[in-house]
Design a protein around this motif. Structure first.
Motif, PDB file in Angstrom:
ATOM      1  N   THR A  24       7.869 -10.068   5.043  1.00 46.35           N
ATOM      2  CA  THR A  24       7.937 -10.987   6.175  1.00 46.35           C
ATOM      3  C   THR A  24       9.174 -10.779   7.038  1.00 46.35           C
ATOM      4  O   THR A  24       9.259 -11.342   8.134  1.00 46.35           O
ATOM      5  CB  THR A  24       7.913 -12.445   5.681  1.00 46.35           C
ATOM      6  OG1 THR A  24       8.990 -12.644   4.747  1.00 46.35           O
ATOM      7  CG2 THR A  24       6.583 -12.757   5.001  1.00 46.35           C
ATOM      8  N   GLN A  25      10.136  -9.990   6.569  1.00 46.91           N
ATOM      9  CA  GLN A  25      11.331  -9.710   7.360  1.00 46.91           C
ATOM     10  C   GLN A  25      11.177  -8.432   8.175  1.00 46.91           C
ATOM     11  O   GLN A  25      11.500  -8.386   9.361  1.00 46.91           O
ATOM     12  CB  GLN A  25      12.559  -9.588   6.436  1.00 46.91           C
ATOM     13  CG  GLN A  25      12.862 -10.838   5.636  1.00 46.91           C
ATOM     14  CD  GLN A  25      13.174 -12.039   6.505  1.00 46.91           C
ATOM     15  OE1 GLN A  25      13.898 -11.922   7.500  1.00 46.91           O
ATOM     16  NE2 GLN A  25      12.637 -13.202   6.141  1.00 46.91           N
ATOM     17  N   THR A  26      10.663  -7.384   7.544  1.00 55.15           N
ATOM     18  CA  THR A  26      10.542  -6.087   8.214  1.00 55.15           C
ATOM     19  C   THR A  26       9.139  -5.829   8.757  1.00 55.15           C
ATOM     20  O   THR A  26       8.943  -4.933   9.557  1.00 55.15           O
ATOM     21  CB  THR A  26      10.897  -4.961   7.234  1.00 55.15           C
ATOM     22  OG1 THR A  26       9.926  -4.935   6.167  1.00 55.15           O
ATOM     23  CG2 THR A  26      12.288  -5.166   6.649  1.00 55.15           C
ATOM     24  N   TYR A  27       8.161  -6.593   8.278  1.00 53.56           N
ATOM     25  CA  TYR A  27       6.748  -6.399   8.606  1.00 53.56           C
ATOM     26  C   TYR A  27       6.218  -5.044   8.139  1.00 53.56           C
ATOM     27  O   TYR A  27       5.192  -4.568   8.624  1.00 53.56           O
ATOM     28  CB  TYR A  27       6.508  -6.578  10.112  1.00 53.56           C
ATOM     29  CG  TYR A  27       6.697  -7.997  10.581  1.00 53.56           C
ATOM     30  CD1 TYR A  27       5.776  -8.987  10.268  1.00 53.56           C
ATOM     31  CD2 TYR A  27       7.818  -8.360  11.319  1.00 53.56           C
ATOM     32  CE1 TYR A  27       5.957 -10.295  10.683  1.00 53.56           C
ATOM     33  CE2 TYR A  27       8.017  -9.670  11.738  1.00 53.56           C
ATOM     34  CZ  TYR A  27       7.077 -10.628  11.412  1.00 53.56           C
ATOM     35  OH  TYR A  27       7.268 -11.920  11.818  1.00 53.56           O
ATOM     36  N   GLU A  28       6.903  -4.431   7.224  1.00 54.63           N
ATOM     37  CA  GLU A  28       6.414  -3.201   6.609  1.00 54.63           C
ATOM     38  C   GLU A  28       5.529  -3.553   5.420  1.00 54.63           C
ATOM     39  O   GLU A  28       5.734  -4.587   4.767  1.00 54.63           O
ATOM     40  CB  GLU A  28       7.590  -2.330   6.138  1.00 54.63           C
ATOM     41  CG  GLU A  28       8.448  -1.771   7.257  1.00 54.63           C
ATOM     42  CD  GLU A  28       7.689  -0.767   8.102  1.00 54.63           C
ATOM     43  OE1 GLU A  28       6.837  -0.045   7.559  1.00 54.63           O
ATOM     44  OE2 GLU A  28       7.939  -0.721   9.324  1.00 54.63           O
ATOM     45  N   PRO A  29       4.532  -2.719   5.100  1.00 52.20           N
ATOM     46  CA  PRO A  29       3.698  -2.991   3.925  1.00 52.20           C
ATOM     47  C   PRO A  29       4.540  -3.086   2.659  1.00 52.20           C
ATOM     48  O   PRO A  29       5.452  -2.279   2.443  1.00 52.20           O
ATOM     49  CB  PRO A  29       2.759  -1.780   3.879  1.00 52.20           C
ATOM     50  CG  PRO A  29       2.714  -1.278   5.278  1.00 52.20           C
ATOM     51  CD  PRO A  29       4.082  -1.523   5.842  1.00 52.20           C
ATOM     52  N   PHE A  30       4.252  -4.088   1.845  1.00 52.46           N
ATOM     53  CA  PHE A  30       4.969  -4.266   0.580  1.00 52.46           C
ATOM     54  C   PHE A  30       4.533  -3.190  -0.405  1.00 52.46           C
ATOM     55  O   PHE A  30       3.359  -2.875  -0.515  1.00 52.46           O
ATOM     56  CB  PHE A  30       4.672  -5.655   0.014  1.00 52.46           C
ATOM     57  CG  PHE A  30       5.194  -5.874  -1.371  1.00 52.46           C
ATOM     58  CD1 PHE A  30       6.535  -6.169  -1.587  1.00 52.46           C
ATOM     59  CD2 PHE A  30       4.344  -5.775  -2.470  1.00 52.46           C
ATOM     60  CE1 PHE A  30       7.017  -6.361  -2.865  1.00 52.46           C
ATOM     61  CE2 PHE A  30       4.822  -5.971  -3.753  1.00 52.46           C
ATOM     62  CZ  PHE A  30       6.162  -6.270  -3.951  1.00 52.46           C
ATOM     63  N   ARG A  31       5.493  -2.620  -1.124  1.00 53.44           N
ATOM     64  CA  ARG A  31       5.182  -1.604  -2.135  1.00 53.44           C
ATOM     65  C   ARG A  31       5.740  -2.037  -3.492  1.00 53.44           C
ATOM     66  O   ARG A  31       6.821  -2.623  -3.571  1.00 53.44           O
ATOM     67  CB  ARG A  31       5.745  -0.232  -1.743  1.00 53.44           C
ATOM     68  CG  ARG A  31       5.025   0.394  -0.528  1.00 53.44           C
ATOM     69  CD  ARG A  31       5.504   1.799  -0.257  1.00 53.44           C
ATOM     70  NE  ARG A  31       4.897   2.392   0.930  1.00 53.44           N
ATOM     71  CZ  ARG A  31       3.847   3.207   0.920  1.00 53.44           C
ATOM     72  NH1 ARG A  31       3.269   3.512  -0.238  1.00 53.44           N
ATOM     73  NH2 ARG A  31       3.375   3.718   2.038  1.00 53.44           N
ATOM     74  N   THR A  32       5.001  -1.726  -4.528  1.00 58.76           N
ATOM     75  CA  THR A  32       5.421  -2.031  -5.888  1.00 58.76           C
ATOM     76  C   THR A  32       6.468  -1.018  -6.344  1.00 58.76           C
ATOM     77  O   THR A  32       6.801  -0.078  -5.607  1.00 58.76           O
ATOM     78  CB  THR A  32       4.221  -1.996  -6.839  1.00 58.76           C
ATOM     79  OG1 THR A  32       3.708  -0.643  -6.885  1.00 58.76           O
ATOM     80  CG2 THR A  32       3.114  -2.932  -6.357  1.00 58.76           C
ATOM     81  N   VAL A  33       6.966  -1.195  -7.561  1.00 54.58           N
ATOM     82  CA  VAL A  33       7.961  -0.255  -8.098  1.00 54.58           C
ATOM     83  C   VAL A  33       7.389   1.146  -8.229  1.00 54.58           C
ATOM     84  O   VAL A  33       8.125   2.135  -8.225  1.00 54.58           O
ATOM     85  CB  VAL A  33       8.489  -0.749  -9.464  1.00 54.58           C
ATOM     86  CG1 VAL A  33       9.316  -2.007  -9.288  1.00 54.58           C
ATOM     87  CG2 VAL A  33       7.336  -0.994 -10.432  1.00 54.58           C
ATOM     88  N   SER A  34       6.075   1.238  -8.344  1.00 52.65           N
ATOM     89  CA  SER A  34       5.434   2.558  -8.427  1.00 52.65           C
ATOM     90  C   SER A  34       5.245   3.187  -7.049  1.00 52.65           C
ATOM     91  O   SER A  34       4.788   4.331  -6.943  1.00 52.65           O
ATOM     92  CB  SER A  34       4.072   2.443  -9.124  1.00 52.65           C
ATOM     93  OG  SER A  34       3.189   1.645  -8.363  1.00 52.65           O
ATOM     94  N   GLY A  35       5.580   2.424  -5.972  1.00 49.06           N
ATOM     95  CA  GLY A  35       5.482   2.960  -4.622  1.00 49.06           C
ATOM     96  C   GLY A  35       4.146   2.743  -3.943  1.00 49.06           C
ATOM     97  O   GLY A  35       3.928   3.232  -2.836  1.00 49.06           O
TER      98      GLY A  35
END
Length: 389
Positions: free
Chosen positions: A289-300
């Motif tokens: 919600t800050q960068t509007y980039e897709p969220f990625r898990t620790v696995s990428g």
């Protein structure tokens, strides 16, 4: 060029020769005009009637770059311009050459997208996408018997590919207005027996905010087709103007991902049915919600949004969903692509739009987070009407 039959003739005539045509916004200023011409690699500029004054400030720059200047007049209006209409009248009616060898996967048009920052970007539109876009009116239920009223600017995809292209695909009649006028809208619909109107959301908002005119209750319009219509305006528009059907859609200039609300449900831009996802696959991704980039898990890897949760709309890049990129702008082209979304090596197009899917499969537009922006329309009064069959 303004909305005029000349626009259609020049566009389709050049396309028949195998040329790639770039549509220029008539409101762009000198620096943007030069940047647009440079970015798509244009060699010739065709200027409509009465628009030569927009070119004069950059005339020395265009001549320095050896850009040919053609104007839709019977004689040259000033030094440096080549007149076209006199030459057209003296042309033979016979075929001059064999049809160009066109690849359906290749580029057909350049359509410039409006951005909140920087210069407009020249989105490449392939032949396949153009053909798919022409089916819009038919998907909404229109037929060859309809008379379609187009007031949106032809230099955008909605009016050109969906509008003019849709009329050609149907064999329908087109009533083309030079510029939108809220005062004349329903008067034109009555005068020309219009049965289908094309809209963007702001156009409908202007109409519902306009004073009542007698013609709004005596027209023959049964279908309004377009995009960007807010739910509150949608309801008032349908109730006040007695339009039987509103068909709200969603689409992009850059890619083939699109939806159509084929129901009478007010608000959605489409429905994510099983068959829809087979033909036009897409995903809604969780985002920061800050960068509007897709969220990625620790696995990428990215994570799909839940039902009822807003997510970024992305679509896999395939032969049927092409992304040909922006001409002369490799950096912006690469920014629209997301790699390794679910598995290593996959590639998705990032629309920059936030959508929500409810438990019934309906999709709702929520916000636009990319660097493009839907500018509101401007009201103009114009008496220029062109009836094209």
């Amino acid at each position: 060029m303004y909305n005029h039959p000349d626009f259609v003739c020049v566009w389709l005539g050049l396309s028949k020769l195998g040329c790639e045509v770039a549509f220029l916004n008539t409101n762009i200023k000198a620096k943007s005009l030069l940047r647009c011409i440079e970015s798509c690699g244009a060699k010739t500029l065709v200027v409509g009637r009465g628009l030569d004054h927009l070119v004069e400030p950059v005339l020395p720059d265009l001549q320095k770059d050896n850009i040919s200047l053609c104007v839709m007049h019977h004689s040259p209006i000033s030094e440096g311009f080549i007149s076209l209409l006199d030459k057209v009248e003296n042309m033979s009616t016979g075929n001059k050459s064999s049809p160009p060898n066109v690849n359906i996967m290749s580029n057909f048009l350049f359509i410039f997208t409006s951005g909140t920052t920087g210069f407009p970007k020249a989105a490449r539109v392939g032949h396949l996408k153009a053909i798919m876009s022409m089916a819009f009116f038919q998907m909404c239920g229109a037929t060859s018997d309809d008379i379609v009223y187009i007031t949106l600017p032809l230099y955008h995809m909605s009016a050109s590919l969906l509008g003019i292209g849709g009329c050609i695909q149907l064999g329908a009649t087109c009533v083309l207005r030079k510029k939108f006028s809220a005062t004349q809208f329903w008067k034109d619909c009555v005068k020309y027996n219009v049965t289908v109107v094309q809209y963007i959301g702001e156009l409908c908002r202007y109409l519902v905010n306009h004073a009542v005119v007698p013609e709004e209750n005596s027209h023959s319009v049964w279908l309004a087709a377009g995009s960007g219509l807010r739910s509150d305006v949608w309801k008032e528009f349908a109730e006040r103007f007695h339009t039987l059907k509103v068909r709200e859609g969603y689409g992009l200039t850059e890619a083939s991902i699109g939806f159509l609300n084929y129901t009478d449900e007010i608000g959605p831009i489409g429905r994510a049915s099983y068959f829809n996802k087979l033909t036009v696959p897409f995903e809604l991704l969780r985002y920061d919600t800050q960068t509007y980039e897709p969220f990625r898990t620790v696995s990428g890897r990215c994570v799909r949004a839940h039902i009822g949760e807003v997510g970024i709309l992305v679509a896999p890049v395939t032969a049927m969903n092409q992304f040909l990129g922006y001409a002369g702008n490799k950096v912006q082209s690469e920014k629209k692509l997301i790699k390794d979304v679910f598995v290593t090596g996959d590639l998705y197009f990032n629309t920059g739009d936030l959508l929500l899917q409810d438990h019934r499969g309906f999709l709702y537009f929520r916000d636009r987070i990319g660097d493009t922006f839907r500018y509101p329309s401007t009201i103009f009064v114009s008496e220029h009407i062109f009836h094209i069959k």
